[in-house]
Design a protein around this motif. Structure first.
Motif, PDB file in Angstrom:
ATOM      1  N   THR A  15      43.288  47.966  42.843  1.00 35.62           N
ATOM      2  CA  THR A  15      43.872  47.629  44.138  1.00 35.62           C
ATOM      3  C   THR A  15      45.392  47.764  44.091  1.00 35.62           C
ATOM      4  N   THR A  16      45.953  47.314  42.991  1.00 33.47           N
ATOM      5  CA  THR A  16      47.401  47.409  42.845  1.00 33.47           C
ATOM      6  C   THR A  16      47.861  48.865  42.956  1.00 33.47           C
ATOM      7  N   THR A  39      46.463  34.148  42.350  1.00 37.84           N
ATOM      8  CA  THR A  39      46.847  35.456  41.838  1.00 37.84           C
ATOM      9  C   THR A  39      45.708  36.163  41.110  1.00 37.84           C
TER      10      THR A  39
HETATM   11  N1  LIG Z   1      50.581  39.052  43.804  1.00 35.35           N
HETATM   12  C1  LIG Z   1      50.193  38.969  42.535  1.00 35.35           C
HETATM   13  N2  LIG Z   1      50.795  38.071  41.713  1.00 35.35           N
HETATM   14  C2  LIG Z   1      50.417  37.966  40.420  1.00 35.35           C
HETATM   15  N3  LIG Z   1      49.446  38.699  39.856  1.00 35.35           N
HETATM   16  C3  LIG Z   1      48.807  39.608  40.627  1.00 35.35           C
HETATM   17  C4  LIG Z   1      49.142  39.778  42.000  1.00 35.35           C
HETATM   18  N4  LIG Z   1      48.359  40.729  42.520  1.00 35.35           N
HETATM   19  C5  LIG Z   1      47.561  41.140  41.505  1.00 35.35           C
HETATM   20  N5  LIG Z   1      47.808  40.464  40.364  1.00 35.35           N
HETATM   21  C6  LIG Z   1      47.147  40.609  39.073  1.00 35.35           C
HETATM   22  O1  LIG Z   1      47.086  41.968  38.772  1.00 35.35           O
HETATM   23  C7  LIG Z   1      45.867  42.291  38.123  1.00 35.35           C
HETATM   24  C8  LIG Z   1      45.239  43.494  38.813  1.00 35.35           C
HETATM   25  O2  LIG Z   1      44.837  43.157  40.116  1.00 35.35           O
HETATM   26  P1  LIG Z   1      44.064  44.143  41.081  1.00 35.35           P
HETATM   27  O3  LIG Z   1      43.784  43.391  42.329  1.00 35.35           O
HETATM   28  O4  LIG Z   1      44.828  45.400  41.208  1.00 35.35           O
HETATM   29  O5  LIG Z   1      42.712  44.417  40.299  1.00 35.35           O
HETATM   30  P2  LIG Z   1      41.451  45.274  40.711  1.00 35.35           P
HETATM   31  O6  LIG Z   1      41.323  46.304  39.706  1.00 35.35           O
HETATM   32  O7  LIG Z   1      41.559  45.718  42.114  1.00 35.35           O
HETATM   33  O8  LIG Z   1      40.288  44.200  40.559  1.00 35.35           O
HETATM   34  P3  LIG Z   1      38.979  43.919  41.442  1.00 35.35           P
HETATM   35  O9  LIG Z   1      37.929  44.865  40.959  1.00 35.35           O
HETATM   36  O10 LIG Z   1      38.588  42.535  41.099  1.00 35.35           O
HETATM   37  O11 LIG Z   1      39.316  44.086  42.842  1.00 35.35           O
HETATM   38  C9  LIG Z   1      45.010  41.025  38.158  1.00 35.35           C
HETATM   39  O12 LIG Z   1      45.017  40.447  36.887  1.00 35.35           O
HETATM   40  C10 LIG Z   1      45.717  40.119  39.128  1.00 35.35           C
HETATM   41  O13 LIG Z   1      45.604  38.783  38.709  1.00 35.35           O
END
Ligand SMILES: Nc1ncnc2c1ncn2[C@@H]1O[C@H](COP(=O)(O)OP(=O)(O)OP(=O)(O)O)[C@@H](O)[C@H]1O
Ligand SMILES: Nc1ncnc2c1ncn2[C@@H]1O[C@H](COP(=O)(O)OP(=O)(O)OP(=O)(O)O)[C@@H](O)[C@H]1O
Ligand SMILES: [Mg+2]
Ligand SMILES: [Mg+2]
Lengths: 296, 375, 247, 258, 377
Positions: D48-49, C144
């Motif tokens: 990404t979320t 995750t």
């Molecule tokens: N399926 C999931 N289950 C649990 N936690 C998640 C899941 N997907 C994302 N997260 C958590 O949500 C948070 C945000 O994730 P995200 O992938 O959106 O970050 P990001 O800003 O895109 O980071 P990066 O620059 O590393 O790509 C992270 O702490 C991640 O661990």
């Protein structure tokens, strides 16, 4: 000499039966990534629906056009059940492959028991045209017509499936969907529809195999599908998951092997040889004869 | 590097092995003793004359009930052993029934046909079963994923064919081979001694759970958990995946063979049912029903599955079912129909298995509490 | 320390890696650059044994390791990270690193000890996590983690194995700007005094320039140049094939 | 903000929970109808979320609250494939090319009924894809896969592109190329871009949204953000003046950016 | 209410001379042999009615029947048997499948209860132990009946076509002793029970040119097997003998049916005894395994009448007992508890789904008596 011809042609008939059962299995297994243990159920549904139609459906019967109609009804019933199963049971579990497999296991238990509850455990005589009981003399060998019918049907099914995979985009969509379902939807494709279609085709192939298997065996019984399934699995795996053509090759290999070993060797050796072939193929070539790619 | 994997068997819905990550909680002080308490309760259960109408035919201490429980316990242990492969290492074997059957038939043949005393037969059988697993595993593990599943299935199928062929009248073919009890210890023979078989089954279950628990919590168990996720990485870390998988496979095979020995005593013979690939499938069902990779899930799943399998025949012929209209009563009187249906429903409503139920309930409770706090 | 002698990997007629001669001295930091698809990752796969070379040899400390399986090479002190993070998704972050430490400490089968009780392993794992700044994520499931965190975990896994030769495949890819200097520092601390050698593929030129003693340039599977950063950067072919016109 | 015209995408009070974690906590921003809007932030803040919530790909155990509108149309509760057919292109972070399919098949998959796929345009941008049409995508190098992932969406006309870290793992030369492609694409289609490479951001971005810990920390003009060193440092943790240790990768000797 | 007890308690049966007698029937209500089971239980009920003259009582003791489904699985049957014994049941009957009979028999001996095996045809039940009886026919009797088709066997060539496994083994062995012992040369063609394509075997049989072909085949593949034998001209080239299965299977012979000589355990109209009339009045159309259930009930009533609650007395009462069953005169041989009974030669006529069997000849119990075996336990 005539013995060899007889064995070869009846072996091909057996291979055709295996292929008919395996083709749908291979399609669903290779494309939708579902190890479908309920395939035997679809087979049973096809067989019983044909049997029922020949006796009860107006216009249908054991002979001539009536028989074609009965088989068409059986195939339709099998297809319908497969679609329902996909919509109701498989679809909600997508991306949980193990659970999908387990649901089909549950289904195969429950479904076969349901057939038995409805029509009893005993084998019923299967309606079939008189000529399928006869034989055709080929080079001195008395070849059963039922086997020849199977060979023709298998060739047609093989052609149809290859055309489907070749000329439509569905093969592509489904293969991609198995890898990453989300991404396929992110390309603007309703991947669910494609999966339902694959199940429908798999179900139709199974039901056809059930109906023609009924002709071949002369009877229909609840457990018939499951007993064919194990060899179908072997054929699928030897041929390479998802490769329809591979299944065809493998079916021929298995059918002939069984037939000749059973004649020239001792009883039971045929089965052991087939299993040995499976183990050997997998150890030397884990992806099976034709690998994973499902284009052909 | 993005390499396409060969058609992989998806790893089971993974759970972190509880043994590896002991999270402190309110329970953590009592927790280690709970299994002991459960074991104790199970051990003194045969002294109870409790009547559980509808659940068991007779009082808990009646031979029929004890026999049923013994069979359930055996399968609980068997499922736990299988989980060592499936849930904890991510190996999908379709041939686990073979090693169980080797245990059953081995004991039966050595006692009945060779006239060996039980302890010798048991020892030989377990050793033999373990060696068999090691040998066949060594070959089968050259493949992975679905291919592995199919090779193990093929081996098991050969076993089934050999049993059915009845070479030299050794196995009794489709009729099976009743166990010759004349050389057996008194205490294991006769309906009045069913309780001893029950204790034997309980001991087997306890042994398997203990072994699986210890192994999963051991350094090797950690490697197995890693294998389930990424085999390539394990290799790059300097560990030989093949060796570890073989150890798990052999161990699971040995445990299954031991289960076979006890099962042979409980049922008093061997029949070809147990060589079928359906048995392996049921093992898979049990594990998933209970919750793969958890300590109690597979045990629970195995016990429940066997209980249903045995009791549903009674359910099917019960008054309640008979009085229903034919559309309902006909299917309901087919035990396999009910079992299959229950099973499908379980997959839907208990994802993660029965063992996942507890944590889901906790989650539900927590969110309810949150809801009530935020109007 | 590590050397490749005419290392080649062909698929059919195409040479993906084409007769590569590399020499890595003890304590040296060798950067590897090259266009996408040049064969850098493939070269790593050949060196670590995930792919079998069709031709040529791999030598570690003068010993021929070309025919050893990956785990044997790892035990000889060869460690790597992956371009696409491959961590143990269903294990916690801490458990991931402990596994790596344990793999390094001794691979014998221990079925009966309690893994959690091994203090030394735990301590070494925590130290490795600390070094990449993931200590606070110890209990999270590795699957995750956000992308950047996975990259860090990759490095922690590598650190845990205390390899003598480290192969880093784009460790900076996807790491957020803020964390780059920190990771650079971690990587720098791996080398130098300890005598460890590093082979690093990276597209962040500034990172390469900062860390590398020498830079190897790959193109179409072959080694185009292998020299000091200054010389390489001045090379016209390199500029044309790899750097292009900068933003 | 240049909010003279209607924004093409409006995200308001977006909240995402996954498996009990509150990952996004009321994120609001808009995407202008032209040019590139860049979404910035450290690893794990939820960039990404956010993108995945917009295209409806939040995992099944997740929960999305708030509003997401494209023009007047709400995007929530519509299946992803409809959103995409409606003109929302998505290039995911980890590329997600279909490893078992060939490059040509990957592209064929992206064709949409009723639209003539713009193969010319894609092959002009990425000649490599035409050369490797028959290779399995899984055996492409990382950079080649990225090209394929971008090429795939460009086959069709889009109303908005969501692009997640397109330059990750690309050679400097290709970074430049991809940047140029995006620049050209952005002339006709608005782009919501997640990017770590500040050089790319500087070249492309018109507006910027900075996320921190699941919330919006700053929105405004991208150049304003990048010019003010203090602001950049506090929001993104890096200086932008000297490019030696920063994330800017495309630094060729003898030449400077801009 | 929780209470404590000994883990080795079993309810002690009887004692009270007016208490009902418990009889446990463990047979297949579900599973592959469900229809055999159905006939068995119908036969049993009719038999009980007949033997107790409609009172369901022996003296003033009622017969209390408990039915348990074993689904054809020996493990389930053993559990059920233990449960029944634990509850004080002294008489167990049933066992549709041979595997079940073989595994329940030792349980009966270990616990000293009476066991009356049902349709299970395996010879191994005969002489299994002192407490085990059988209410149906055994393979050996089938074979002896088959022998009656070839007159003098001396110098004749007989081929056995049987499936692999114990059922096939038993039949082959019986043919070797019975027909081979009488002077014929016996060879065999065996096939796996799972076979779906029978041409190789048909060819082997044809090549052997037998005077008599004895076919021992059970299971759902039988119709395919017959069709192949017919197509390859085996049926028209020699005398083919096989056992006549339940009515439901008759239509599956199709055209081959009229070319086969059947040995029969029983079919509707094979006999015209009092018992048969009573049975027919109850169940309408009589089928293969009704007589087994009927005989089992007659034996149960006899055992209770003479033995009360004493199992050893029951055994003594049954040994050497002759009675008039459905099939006529039946005798329980004391030495090995074989049930000597009449057997039939039959012909099948008809077409489509309408077939009728008619008796050609009937053989008495002595004519079909299997050789006595030693009691094993
Ligand atoms: N399926 C999931 N289950 C649990 N936690 C998640 C899941 N997907 C994302 N997260 C958590 O949500 C948070 C945000 O994730 P995200 O992938 O959106 O970050 P990001 O800003 O895109 O980071 P990066 O620059 O590393 O790509 C992270 O702490 C991640 O661990
Ligand atoms: N299994 C394979 N089959 C066919 N071609 C392959 C295979 N594996 C790699 N290739 C090709 O080999 C070349 C080298 O790939 P590699 O992954 O080593 O590149 P790379 O230098 O690491 O690139 P990047 O910087 O983008 O990661 C690429 O063109 C790729 O398409
Ligand atoms: Mg690479
Ligand atoms: Mg991201």
């Amino acid at each position: 000499m005539s013995t060899v011809i007889l064995l070869a042609l009846t072996g091909l008939g057996l291979a055709a039966l295996y292929f008919l059962v395996a083709s749908g299995l291979s399609l669903v297994f290779g494309l939708a990534d579902v190890l479908n243990f309920a395939h035997g159920l679809f087979l049973g549904v096809g067989a019983y629906a044909t049997w029922w139609a020949a006796g009860n459906l107006p216009g249908a019967g054991p002979d001539g056009f009536g028989f074609v109609l009965a088989v068409a009804f059986g195939v339709a019933a099998g297809t319908l059940v497969a679609i329902l199963v996909e919509l109701v049971l498989i679809r909600p579990l997508y991306s949980r492959t193990i659970e999908q497999v387990l649901v089909t296991v549950g289904l195969s238990l429950a479904g076969v028991a349901l057939l038995q509850a409805t029509w009893g455990a005993d084998a019923r005589p299967f309606p079939r045209p008189e000529w399928t009981r006869g034989v055709t003399g080929i080079l001195g060998a008395q070849v059963p017509n039922g086997g020849l019918l199977l060979i023709i049907a298998a060739a047609l099914v093989l052609g149809a499936l290859l055309a489907f995979l070749q000329w439509t985009r569905y093969g592509l969509v489904i293969r991609a969907g198995v890898e990453n379902r989300e991404m396929v939807t992110a390309l603007g494709i309703d991947v669910r529809k494609a999966f339902t279609l694959v199940f429908a085709i798999g179900g139709a192939a199974a039901a056809l195999a059930g109906a023609l298997g009924g002709v071949y065996f002369g009877t229909v019984s609840p457990g018939q599908g499951s007993s064919l399934l194990i060899f179908a699995f072997i054929v699928v795996v030897i041929g390479g998951m998802g490769s329809v053509l591979g299944s065809a090759y493998a079916a021929v290999a298995v059918g002939l092997l069984q037939q000749f070993v059973n004649y020239y060797g001792t009883s039971g050796l045929g089965d052991i040889c087939v299993v040995g072939l499976l183990a050997a193929v997998l150890l030397l070539r884990p992806q099976g004869i034709a690998g994973k790619v499902a284009t052909a | 590097m993005t390499e396409v994997k060969s058609p992989e068997v998806p790893a089971p819905p993974a759970a972190v092995p509880a043994e590896l990550d002991p999270r402190p909680g309110r329970w953590h002080r009592v927790r280690p003793y709970l299994p002991l308490v459960a074991l104790l309760v199970a051990a003194i259960l045969p002294y109870s004359t409790l009547q559980l109408p509808g659940i068991f035919e007779g009082p808990v201490n009646s031979p029929g009930t004890l026999q049923l429980l013994a069979i359930c316990l055996i399968f609980g242990g068997l499922a736990a052993g299988y989980d060592l492969l499936f849930g904890r290492t991510g190996m999908l074997s379709f041939g686990h029934a073979l090693y169980f059957a080797a245990g059953v038939y081995g004991t039966d043949i050595l006692v009945t046909k060779a006239g060996l005393p039980l302890w010798q037969a048991a020892l030989l059988t377990i050793t033999g079963g373990t060696i068999l697993a090691a040998l066949l595993g060594a070959v089968a593990l050259r493949t992975a994923g679905i291919a592995f599943a199919m090779v193990t299935l093929a081996f098991a199928q050969v076993g089934a064919i050999l049993v059915a062929r009845d070479f030299g009248g050794l196995t009794g073919g489709e009729e099976g081979l009743p166990l010759d009890v004349s050389g057996l210890p008194e205490a294991l023979v006769g309906v009045t001694n069913t309780v001893n078989l029950y204790w034997l089954a309980l001991a087997y279950l306890a042994l398997v759970v203990f072994v699986v628990h210890r192994v999963s919590g051991s350094p090797t168990g950690r490697v197995l958990a890693g294998l389930r996720d990424d085999e390539r990485r394990i290799g790059v870390l300097g560990l030989d995946p093949y060796r570890y998988k073989l150890v798990a496979f052999t161990l699971a095979g040995g445990l299954a063979a031991a289960g076979g020995v006890v099962y042979c005593l409980i049922v008093g013979g061997a029949s070809p049912h147990i060589t079928s690939s359906e048995l392996t499938l049921s093992l898979l069902v049990m594990v998933v029903l209970g919750g793969p990779g958890t300590r109690w899930g597979p045990v629970l799943g195995g016990v429940l599955y066997m209980y249903l399998d045995h009791r549903l025949t009674a359910f099917g012929t019960s008054e309640a079912v008979d009085s229903l209209p034919a559309v309902l009563s006909r299917p309901l009187s087919q035990p396999l129909f009910v079992l299959g249906t229950i099973f499908i429903l379980a997959v839907y409503f208990f994802p993660g298995g029965l063992a996942g139920l507890a944590s889901r309930l906790t989650l539900l409770r927590r969110s309810l509490r949150l809801l009530s706090r935020t109007p | 320390m590590l050397a490749t002698r005419g290392l080649t990997w062909r698929i059919g007629e195409v040479a993906i890696v084409d007769g590569v001669y590399l020499d890595l001295a003890p304590g040296e930091f060798l950067g590897v650059i090259g266009p996408n698809g040049a064969g850098k990752t493939s070269l790593f796969n050949l060196i670590t044994g995930l792919r079998r070379a069709t031709d040529g040899r791999v030598l570690l400390d003068g010993k021929d390791i070309t025919d050893l399986p990956p785990h044997r090479r790892a035990r000889l002190g060869l460690g790597r990270t992956f371009q696409a993070s491959s961590v143990f998704g269903s294990l916690s972050v801490r458990e991931n690193v402990r596994l790596a430490v344990q793999a390094h400490r001794g691979g014998s089968m221990r079925l009966w000890r309690r893994a959690a009780a091994d203090r030394e392993v735990a301590a070494a794992a925590d130290a490795a996590l600390d070094r990449v700044g993931l200590a606070h994520r110890g209990t999270a499931l590795a699957g995750t983690l956000a992308h950047g965190e996975k990259r860090k975990l990759e490095i922690a896994l590598l650190l845990a194995g205390e390899p003598r030769v480290m192969l880093l495949d784009e460790p900076m890819a996807g790491v957020s700007a803020e964390d780059v200097p920190e990771l650079v520092a971690v990587i720098r601390s791996l080398t130098g005094a300890s005598g460890r050698s590093v082979l690093m593929v990276e597209h962040h030129m500034d990172v390469i320039l900062e860390l590398a003693d020498r830079i190897a340039v790959m193109h179409h599977g072959a080694l185009l140049a292998c020299d000091t950063p200054e010389t390489v950067m001045a090379n016209a072919t390199v500029q044309e094939a790899y750097l292009g016109e900068s933003l | 903000m240049t909010a003279m015209t209607e924004p093409v995408l409006t995200v308001d009070g977006l909240s995402v929970r996954i498996a009990g974690l509150h990952i996004l906590q009321g994120v609001s921003f808009t995407v202008a109808p032209t040019g590139v809007t860049v979404l910035l932030g450290r690893n794990g803040v939820g960039k990404t979320t956010t993108l995945r919530a917009v295209v409806g790909l939040t995992p099944r155990n997740g929960e999305v609250r708030g509003t997401i509108r494209m023009g007047a149309q709400s995007l929530l509760a519509r299946p992803t494939y409809r959103l995409v057919r409606g003109g929302l292109g998505y290039v995911p972070e980890d590329r997600c090319v279909f490893a078992g399919l060939t490059v040509a098949e990957n592209l064929r998959l992206a064709e949409r009924r009723g639209i003539t796929p713009a193969y010319d345009q894609v092959f002009a941008l990425f000649p490599e894809l035409e050369r490797r049409a028959r290779q399995r995508a899984g055996s492409l190098s990382g950079g080649q896969q990225q090209m394929l992932a971008i090429g795939r969406v460009l086959l069709n006309d889009n109303r908005l592109l969501l692009v997640d870290e397109p330059t990750k793992g690309l050679a400097p030369k290709v970074v430049t190329e991809v940047t140029e492609v995006l620049e050209r694409v952005a002339e006709s289609v608005p782009v919501l871009l997640v990017e770590q490479n500040l050089a790319v951001v500087r070249r492309l971005a018109k507006d910027a949204v900075v996320l921190a810990a699941g919330q919006v920390a700053w929105t405004g003009d991208a150049h304003e953000l990048l010019l003010e060193t203090a602001l950049t440092r506090s929001l993104l943790g890096v200086g932008t003046g000297e490019s030696h240790r920063g994330p800017e990768q495309a630094v060729a000797p003898g030449k400077d950016g801009h | 209410a929780t209470a404590c007890g000994s883990p080795q308690d079993t309810a002690s049966g009887g004692g009270d001379s007016a208490a009902p007698v418990k009889v446990g029937l463990v047979y297949s209500q579900s599973g592959a042999l469900a229809s055999y089971g159905k006939q068995y239980i119908e036969g049993f009920k009719a038999g009980l009615d007949y033997a107790t003259k409609g009172t369901n009582k022996v003296g003033d003791r009622a017969i209390e029947v408990t039915e348990v489904d074993d689904a054809g699985d020996p493990a389930k049957a053993v559990s059920a048997a233990k449960d029944l014994i634990g509850k004080g049941t002294k008489i167990i009957a049933g066992s549709t499948a041979s595997g079940v009979a073989l595994q329940v028999a030792p349980i009966a001996a270990q616990n000293k209860v009476l066991f009356i095996s049902g349709p299970a045809a395996t010879d191994a039940v005969t002489g299994a132990n002192k407490y085990t009886f059988r209410s149906g026919r055994q393979s050996y009797q089938d074979v002896v009946t088959a022998k009656s088709f070839i007159g003098d066997p001396t110098g004749k060539k007989v081929v056995v076509f049987a499936q692999d496994g114990a059922f096939g083994d038993a039949n082959e062995a019986a043919v070797k002793t019975v027909i081979g012992g009488a002077g014929a040369t016996v060879s065999s063609v065996r096939a796996p029970a799972s076979a779906t394509e029978f041409t190789p075997f048909a060819s082997q049989i044809k090549a052997a040119k037998p005077d008599l072909l004895f076919v021992a085949w059970a299971g759902t593949t039988a119709p395919a097997m017959w069709q192949t034998l017919d197509q390859q001209g085996v049926l028209s080239s020699t005398t083919v003998v096989t056992g006549l299965d339940i009515r439901a299977s008759w239509p599956t012979f199709g055209a081959a049916g009229s070319k086969i000589s059947f040995l029969s355990h029983y079919f509707d109209g094979a006999s015209d005894t009092e018992a048969a009339k009573a049975l027919k009045a109850k169940v309408g159309t009589v089928d293969l395994f009704h007589p087994d259930g009927f005989a089992a009930a007659q034996m149960v009533v006899r055992a209770v009448q003479e033995g009360g609650d004493d199992v050893d007395k029951m055994v003594a009462a049954l040994e050497d007992w002759s009675f008039d069953g459905i099939k006529g005169r039946m005798t329980i041989r004391a030495a090995d508890h074989a049930l000597l009974q009449p057997m039939y030669q039959a012909k099948l006529t008809g077409s489509g789904t309408e077939f009728t069997a008619s008796a050609q000849k009937s053989l008495t119990g002595d004519e079909t008596a299997p050789p006595a075996v030693a009691m094993k336990g």
